[in-house]
Design an enzyme around this catalytic site. Structure first.
Site, mmCIF file in Angstrom:
data_model
loop_
_atom_site.group_PDB
_atom_site.id
_atom_site.type_symbol
_atom_site.label_atom_id
_atom_site.label_comp_id
_atom_site.label_asym_id
_atom_site.label_seq_id
_atom_site.Cartn_x
_atom_site.Cartn_y
_atom_site.Cartn_z
ATOM 1 N N HIS A 164 39.808 46.570 33.903
ATOM 2 C CA HIS A 164 39.204 45.688 33.467
ATOM 3 C C HIS A 164 38.552 45.726 32.314
ATOM 4 C CE1 HIS A 164 38.221 44.968 38.275
ATOM 5 N NE2 HIS A 164 39.415 44.974 37.927
ATOM 6 N N TYR A 266 27.221 33.721 35.746
ATOM 7 C CA TYR A 266 28.026 33.303 36.535
ATOM 8 C C TYR A 266 28.632 34.273 37.586
ATOM 9 C CZ TYR A 266 29.415 30.294 32.821
ATOM 10 O OH TYR A 266 29.373 29.276 32.007
ATOM 11 N N TYR A 277 37.337 44.686 47.546
ATOM 12 C CA TYR A 277 38.670 45.330 48.340
ATOM 13 C C TYR A 277 38.257 46.145 49.458
ATOM 14 C CZ TYR A 277 41.265 43.159 44.278
ATOM 15 O OH TYR A 277 41.948 42.269 43.433
#
Length: 383
Positions: A164, A266, A277
């Site tokens: 990421h 956001y 996950y």
């Protein structure tokens, strides 16, 4: 890859699979209807223009040559129909997982100043690393090389893990440089304004902090932040009206296309249309939750890798639309953009993981396949 308006444009990590949405977004509602897949043949033809080892990004020089990054730390200079050579002076990268050499962007005034920009995973103390952006002058006479390379931005803090990074680069119509910064699989930093992980940052072309950033007077790191609450932003681009769009690899069931606004949150990881996950729930976007919902999200997963807002004339019906490369989805995806609204349009199977999508000088759409022997493809109209 360069991301900018036409007036400014000169124009491999194994990504974690990301998924689509499990619920409805609030406010500007996201379109959740299935994307159309062309069954009678693709409306474009595809020509192979080269192969690369774990390619990650591409950018066009004014003379038509192409810069292609390879994840292990190699920058290629490609002359179509001619030679492909390595560019010297590339920074040392921390290769592994999703890390390595990432994006490449060409300064909007490259013809006069020769600057290019590279993003990459950089090692830190101990078992830590983070994304960085460096700029230097590309010298094309003799042996192609980068001179005076200097890091002008870093993720702070550096953390453990190899995922990421985000680290896409875009130049805006305001002349500023926008960098997408992933939350490095650490979740909470996306909401922490004392860190620049999980953010879109806005800087000058030299890495200075503009005084009109929304948090300019609130500390050096926070002052960089343009938007936050973001997971793994692997594509950013501007439309013809100067709006910034961001393509984000979400959690399990949460890939999303966002319209980025200054100072806006956001939501990740407080809210998402996906779940963790490990199966733990993340609350969906809901009216009045204080977070900006996506314009479009995906279920099932597409694993987005890149974003292009098309501004060319070769495909006139698609001018202004968004194009997304899909990794696990092995597709090229089109989203119809109309002002600040977005609607899923086409999803063409490409039989390969698509790492990057870019627009060429003549309006052709170019793709990079992911992985070893990843092909560089040029798409032109089929009719």
């Amino acid at each position: 890859m360069i991301r900018s308006l036409p007036a400014l444009a000169l124009v491999s990590a194994l990504a974690l699979a990301a998924c689509g949405a499990n619920g409805s977004a609030a406010g500007d509602s996201a379109d959740t209807t299935p994307a159309t897949t062309t069954k009678s043949g693709k409306p474009f033809t595809s020509a192979e223009m080269g192969k690369f080892e774990e390619p990650w990004a591409l950018a066009f020089l004014p003379d038509g040559r192409i810069l292609v990054t390879e994840k292990k730390g190699v920058l290629k200079l490609v002359r179509l129909g001619g030679d492909t050579v390595d560019v010297a002076g590339v920074p040392k990268v921390d290769y592994g997982g999703q890390g390595g050499l990432g994006d490449v962007a060409v300064h909007p005034d490259f013809a006069n100043n020769g600057y290019i920009y590279l993003s990459f995973a950089e090692a830190g103390d101990g078992d830590t690393r983070g994304a960085a952006v460096a700029r230097g002058k590309l010298v094309l006479e003799g042996t192609p090389r980068i001179e005076g390379l200097q890091v002008i931005w870093r993720q702070e803090p550096k953390v453990s893990g190899q995922g990421h990074y985000g680290h896409r680069i875009a130049f805006g119509p305001d002349g500023m440089m926008y960098v997408s910064s992933g939350e490095r699989q650490k979740f909470d930093p996306a909401q922490d304004l004392t860190a620049n992980l999980g953010k879109i940052v806005r800087l000058s072309d030299t890495g200075m902090i503009p005084s009109d950033n929304p948090f300019y007077d609130q500390g050096r790191v926070k002052a960089q932040v343009w938007a936050y609450g973001i997971r793994n932003p692997l594509g950013i681009d501007f439309d013809s009206e100067g709006r910034l769009w961001e393509m984000e690899m979400g959690p399990k069931g949460g890939d999303e296309l966002n319209l980025i606004k200054a100072g806006t949150n956001y939501g990740y990881p407080k809210v998402s249309n996906g779940d963790h996950y490990d199966g733990k729930d993340i609350p969906d976007h809901a009216p009045g939750d204080g977070f900006e919902p996506p314009k479009v999200f995906w279920n099932p997963s597409i694993s987005p890798s890149s974003l292009l807002i098309y501004k060319g004339d070769l495909f006139p019906d698609w001018k202004g639309d968004a194009f997304i490369g899909a990794l696990s989805g092995e597709a090229l995806i089109r989203v119809d953009l109309n002002g600040e609204t977005a609607t899923k349009a086409d999803q063409w199977p490409m039989e390969a993981r698509i790492r990057a999508v870019e627009q060429g000088p003549d309006g052709a759409i170019w793709l990079l396949e992911d992985g070893e022997n990843g092909r560089l493809l040029k798409l032109t109209p089929a009719y």
